[in-house]
Design a protein around this motif. Structure first.
Motif, PDB file in Angstrom:
ATOM      1  N   THR A 291     -10.347  23.536 -15.261  1.00  0.00           N
ATOM      2  CA  THR A 291     -10.147  22.798 -14.020  1.00  0.00           C
ATOM      3  C   THR A 291     -11.280  21.794 -13.820  1.00  0.00           C
ATOM      4  O   THR A 291     -12.455  22.137 -13.931  1.00  0.00           O
ATOM      5  CB  THR A 291     -10.093  23.762 -12.824  1.00  0.00           C
ATOM      6  OG1 THR A 291      -9.121  24.772 -13.083  1.00  0.00           O
ATOM      7  CG2 THR A 291      -9.724  23.025 -11.560  1.00  0.00           C
ATOM      8  N   ARG A 292     -10.940  20.549 -13.516  1.00  0.00           N
ATOM      9  CA  ARG A 292     -11.952  19.514 -13.311  1.00  0.00           C
ATOM     10  C   ARG A 292     -12.749  19.796 -12.045  1.00  0.00           C
ATOM     11  O   ARG A 292     -12.246  20.390 -11.080  1.00  0.00           O
ATOM     12  CB  ARG A 292     -11.279  18.154 -13.186  1.00  0.00           C
ATOM     13  CG  ARG A 292     -10.656  17.639 -14.462  1.00  0.00           C
ATOM     14  CD  ARG A 292     -10.022  16.282 -14.223  1.00  0.00           C
ATOM     15  NE  ARG A 292     -10.984  15.334 -13.648  1.00  0.00           N
ATOM     16  CZ  ARG A 292     -10.628  14.156 -13.154  1.00  0.00           C
ATOM     17  NH1 ARG A 292      -9.354  13.788 -13.132  1.00  0.00           N
ATOM     18  NH2 ARG A 292     -11.543  13.338 -12.646  1.00  0.00           N
TER      19      ARG A 292
ATOM     20  N   SER B 137     -13.570  17.726  -9.767  1.00  0.00           N
ATOM     21  CA  SER B 137     -12.960  17.079  -8.607  1.00  0.00           C
ATOM     22  C   SER B 137     -11.874  17.958  -7.992  1.00  0.00           C
ATOM     23  O   SER B 137     -11.733  18.026  -6.768  1.00  0.00           O
ATOM     24  CB  SER B 137     -12.380  15.717  -8.992  1.00  0.00           C
ATOM     25  OG  SER B 137     -11.405  15.856 -10.012  1.00  0.00           O
ATOM     26  N   GLU B 138     -11.109  18.665  -8.828  1.00  0.00           N
ATOM     27  CA  GLU B 138     -10.078  19.566  -8.313  1.00  0.00           C
ATOM     28  C   GLU B 138     -10.712  20.767  -7.617  1.00  0.00           C
ATOM     29  O   GLU B 138     -10.233  21.226  -6.565  1.00  0.00           O
ATOM     30  CB  GLU B 138      -9.175  20.038  -9.452  1.00  0.00           C
ATOM     31  CG  GLU B 138      -8.372  18.937 -10.117  1.00  0.00           C
ATOM     32  CD  GLU B 138      -7.593  19.458 -11.300  1.00  0.00           C
ATOM     33  OE1 GLU B 138      -6.758  20.359 -11.104  1.00  0.00           O
ATOM     34  OE2 GLU B 138      -7.837  18.994 -12.439  1.00  0.00           O
ATOM     35  N   LEU B 139     -11.785  21.295  -8.196  1.00  0.00           N
ATOM     36  CA  LEU B 139     -12.477  22.430  -7.588  1.00  0.00           C
ATOM     37  C   LEU B 139     -13.079  22.039  -6.243  1.00  0.00           C
ATOM     38  O   LEU B 139     -13.038  22.806  -5.282  1.00  0.00           O
ATOM     39  CB  LEU B 139     -13.572  22.946  -8.523  1.00  0.00           C
ATOM     40  CG  LEU B 139     -13.110  23.554  -9.844  1.00  0.00           C
ATOM     41  CD1 LEU B 139     -14.324  23.929 -10.690  1.00  0.00           C
ATOM     42  CD2 LEU B 139     -12.227  24.779  -9.609  1.00  0.00           C
TER      43      LEU B 139
ATOM     44  N   ARG C 161     -11.996  19.744  -4.217  1.00  0.00           N
ATOM     45  CA  ARG C 161     -10.921  19.637  -3.235  1.00  0.00           C
ATOM     46  C   ARG C 161     -10.469  21.018  -2.767  1.00  0.00           C
ATOM     47  O   ARG C 161     -10.202  21.238  -1.575  1.00  0.00           O
ATOM     48  CB  ARG C 161      -9.733  18.866  -3.822  1.00  0.00           C
ATOM     49  CG  ARG C 161      -8.555  18.723  -2.835  1.00  0.00           C
ATOM     50  CD  ARG C 161      -9.026  18.060  -1.534  1.00  0.00           C
ATOM     51  NE  ARG C 161      -8.107  18.289  -0.433  1.00  0.00           N
ATOM     52  CZ  ARG C 161      -7.450  17.324   0.211  1.00  0.00           C
ATOM     53  NH1 ARG C 161      -7.593  16.055  -0.155  1.00  0.00           N
ATOM     54  NH2 ARG C 161      -6.675  17.613   1.225  1.00  0.00           N
ATOM     55  N   MET C 162     -10.400  21.987  -3.678  1.00  0.00           N
ATOM     56  CA  MET C 162     -10.046  23.353  -3.306  1.00  0.00           C
ATOM     57  C   MET C 162     -11.091  23.936  -2.352  1.00  0.00           C
ATOM     58  O   MET C 162     -10.761  24.602  -1.369  1.00  0.00           O
ATOM     59  CB  MET C 162      -9.917  24.218  -4.556  1.00  0.00           C
ATOM     60  CG  MET C 162      -8.745  23.858  -5.441  1.00  0.00           C
ATOM     61  SD  MET C 162      -8.829  24.651  -7.077  1.00  0.00           S
ATOM     62  CE  MET C 162      -8.673  26.385  -6.624  1.00  0.00           C
TER      63      MET C 162
ATOM     64  N   ASP D 108     -10.648  22.351   1.103  1.00  0.00           N
ATOM     65  CA  ASP D 108      -9.480  22.851   1.823  1.00  0.00           C
ATOM     66  C   ASP D 108      -9.780  24.176   2.528  1.00  0.00           C
ATOM     67  O   ASP D 108      -9.284  24.424   3.632  1.00  0.00           O
ATOM     68  CB  ASP D 108      -8.306  23.031   0.856  1.00  0.00           C
ATOM     69  CG  ASP D 108      -7.700  21.706   0.433  1.00  0.00           C
ATOM     70  OD1 ASP D 108      -7.947  20.697   1.115  1.00  0.00           O
ATOM     71  OD2 ASP D 108      -6.974  21.687  -0.584  1.00  0.00           O
TER      72      ASP D 108
ATOM     73  N   ASP E  83      -8.568  11.147   2.660  1.00  0.00           N
ATOM     74  CA  ASP E  83      -8.751  10.660   1.290  1.00  0.00           C
ATOM     75  C   ASP E  83      -9.469   9.309   1.291  1.00  0.00           C
ATOM     76  O   ASP E  83      -9.144   8.422   2.086  1.00  0.00           O
ATOM     77  CB  ASP E  83      -7.400  10.513   0.594  1.00  0.00           C
ATOM     78  CG  ASP E  83      -6.730  11.852   0.337  1.00  0.00           C
ATOM     79  OD1 ASP E  83      -7.442  12.873   0.288  1.00  0.00           O
ATOM     80  OD2 ASP E  83      -5.488  11.868   0.185  1.00  0.00           O
TER      81      ASP E  83
ATOM     82  N   TRP F 183     -13.677  12.245  -0.129  1.00  0.00           N
ATOM     83  CA  TRP F 183     -13.086  12.592   1.157  1.00  0.00           C
ATOM     84  C   TRP F 183     -14.123  12.472   2.283  1.00  0.00           C
ATOM     85  O   TRP F 183     -15.317  12.686   2.074  1.00  0.00           O
ATOM     86  CB  TRP F 183     -12.572  14.035   1.144  1.00  0.00           C
ATOM     87  CG  TRP F 183     -11.596  14.277   0.045  1.00  0.00           C
ATOM     88  CD1 TRP F 183     -10.244  14.046   0.057  1.00  0.00           C
ATOM     89  CD2 TRP F 183     -11.888  14.770  -1.264  1.00  0.00           C
ATOM     90  NE1 TRP F 183      -9.684  14.361  -1.148  1.00  0.00           N
ATOM     91  CE2 TRP F 183     -10.668  14.811  -1.982  1.00  0.00           C
ATOM     92  CE3 TRP F 183     -13.064  15.181  -1.913  1.00  0.00           C
ATOM     93  CZ2 TRP F 183     -10.595  15.243  -3.298  1.00  0.00           C
ATOM     94  CZ3 TRP F 183     -12.991  15.606  -3.228  1.00  0.00           C
ATOM     95  CH2 TRP F 183     -11.768  15.628  -3.899  1.00  0.00           C
TER      96      TRP F 183
ATOM     97  N   THR G  68     -17.397  29.423  -9.014  1.00  0.00           N
ATOM     98  CA  THR G  68     -16.070  30.013  -8.917  1.00  0.00           C
ATOM     99  C   THR G  68     -16.106  31.433  -9.481  1.00  0.00           C
ATOM    100  O   THR G  68     -17.009  31.800 -10.238  1.00  0.00           O
ATOM    101  CB  THR G  68     -15.019  29.202  -9.693  1.00  0.00           C
ATOM    102  OG1 THR G  68     -15.358  29.184 -11.080  1.00  0.00           O
ATOM    103  CG2 THR G  68     -14.940  27.780  -9.164  1.00  0.00           C
TER     104      THR G  68
ATOM    105  N   HIS H 232      -6.325  30.782  -3.476  1.00  0.00           N
ATOM    106  CA  HIS H 232      -7.778  30.788  -3.591  1.00  0.00           C
ATOM    107  C   HIS H 232      -8.421  30.937  -2.213  1.00  0.00           C
ATOM    108  O   HIS H 232      -7.810  30.657  -1.194  1.00  0.00           O
ATOM    109  CB  HIS H 232      -8.293  29.533  -4.301  1.00  0.00           C
ATOM    110  CG  HIS H 232      -8.210  28.278  -3.490  1.00  0.00           C
ATOM    111  ND1 HIS H 232      -7.090  27.469  -3.449  1.00  0.00           N
ATOM    112  CD2 HIS H 232      -9.115  27.671  -2.677  1.00  0.00           C
ATOM    113  CE1 HIS H 232      -7.305  26.436  -2.660  1.00  0.00           C
ATOM    114  NE2 HIS H 232      -8.536  26.530  -2.169  1.00  0.00           N
TER     115      HIS H 232
END
Length: 220
Positions: A4-5, A7-9, A11-12, A15, A28, A33, A97, A145
């Motif tokens: 997982t990149r 940037s994706e982590l 964003r998670m 959230d 965005d 963000w 993580t 998650h």
């Protein structure tokens, strides 16, 4: 989550963080963000998962409101030359993580543990028999998650296993609720604890806030 990149982590993590803190939904931006937090010393934050010099310099130049924060997922040595006057450096952060597993930790003798869930946030509180605060932490779940947040132990109760108790309880609570991945941004002090519990470092984070001098504010 080895593939997982970052940037994706990030964003998670965002959230879950906005649920945990009751902040606005993230807006965005081309570089990441923006989040309205709404506190006197933390009005808003800009989060850049892959900060570039041009983007950071534009944000810095456009910032005039004290209490604006930057969360830059990179080493201090890289990003600090891009920061102008009036910005204060916070302690380093570490995006981590963990794969969640069921767990039933025992409460150390001399303490009591209380937990509850409200508004999508589960909290754990550890106290002495007299009701004195000893440790706490909370999680916010989004899909499969959770984000672990605001884990702390009172100074007089440190090194007694309470941090592990809080983390293991939160992780187990998350697993029982259907989550399988945990995310957090930890401090240097907390990093060793989280690593011992199976958390993996994914990225450093440099954190700064805007607090110009009184003279600069009057000139503005």
């Amino acid at each position: 989550m080895p593939d997982t990149r970052v940037s994706e982590l990030v964003r998670m993590w965002i959230d879950g963080w906005v649920v945990s803190r009751g902040s606005s939904d993230p807006v965005d931006e081309p570089w990441g963000w923006t989040i309205d937090v709404g506190q006197p010393k933390h009005v808003a934050r800009h989060v850049l998962p892959e900060p570039g010099e041009g983007d950071v310099r534009k944000i810095v130049a456009a910032t005039s409101a004290p209490g604006t924060w930057l969360k830059l997922f990179a080493e201090e040595e890289l990003v600090l030359p891009w920061i102008g006057p009036g910005w204060r450096l916070d302690i380093p952060g570490f995006l981590m993580t963990c794969r969640l597993v069921p767990d039933r930790p025992e409460v150390p003798a001399g303490y009591t543990l209380t937990s509850w869930t409200r508004g999508g946030v589960s909290q754990v509180l550890v106290r002495t028999p007299a009701g004195h605060f000893a440790a706490r932490g909370q999680i916010a779940q989004v899909d499969a998650h959770v984000v672990v947040d605001q884990v702390e132990t009172a100074a007089e109760h440190q090194r007694k296993g309470l941090g592990r108790l809080v983390m293991r309880t939160l992780q187990s609570t998350a697993y029982e609720a259907g989550a399988r991945t945990g995310l957090l941004v930890g401090t240097p002090e907390g990093r060793a604890l989280y690593s011992s519990l199976g958390w993996t470092l994914r990225s450093p984070m440099t954190s700064l806030w805007y607090e110009p001098s009184a003279a600069a504010q009057s000139a503005a």
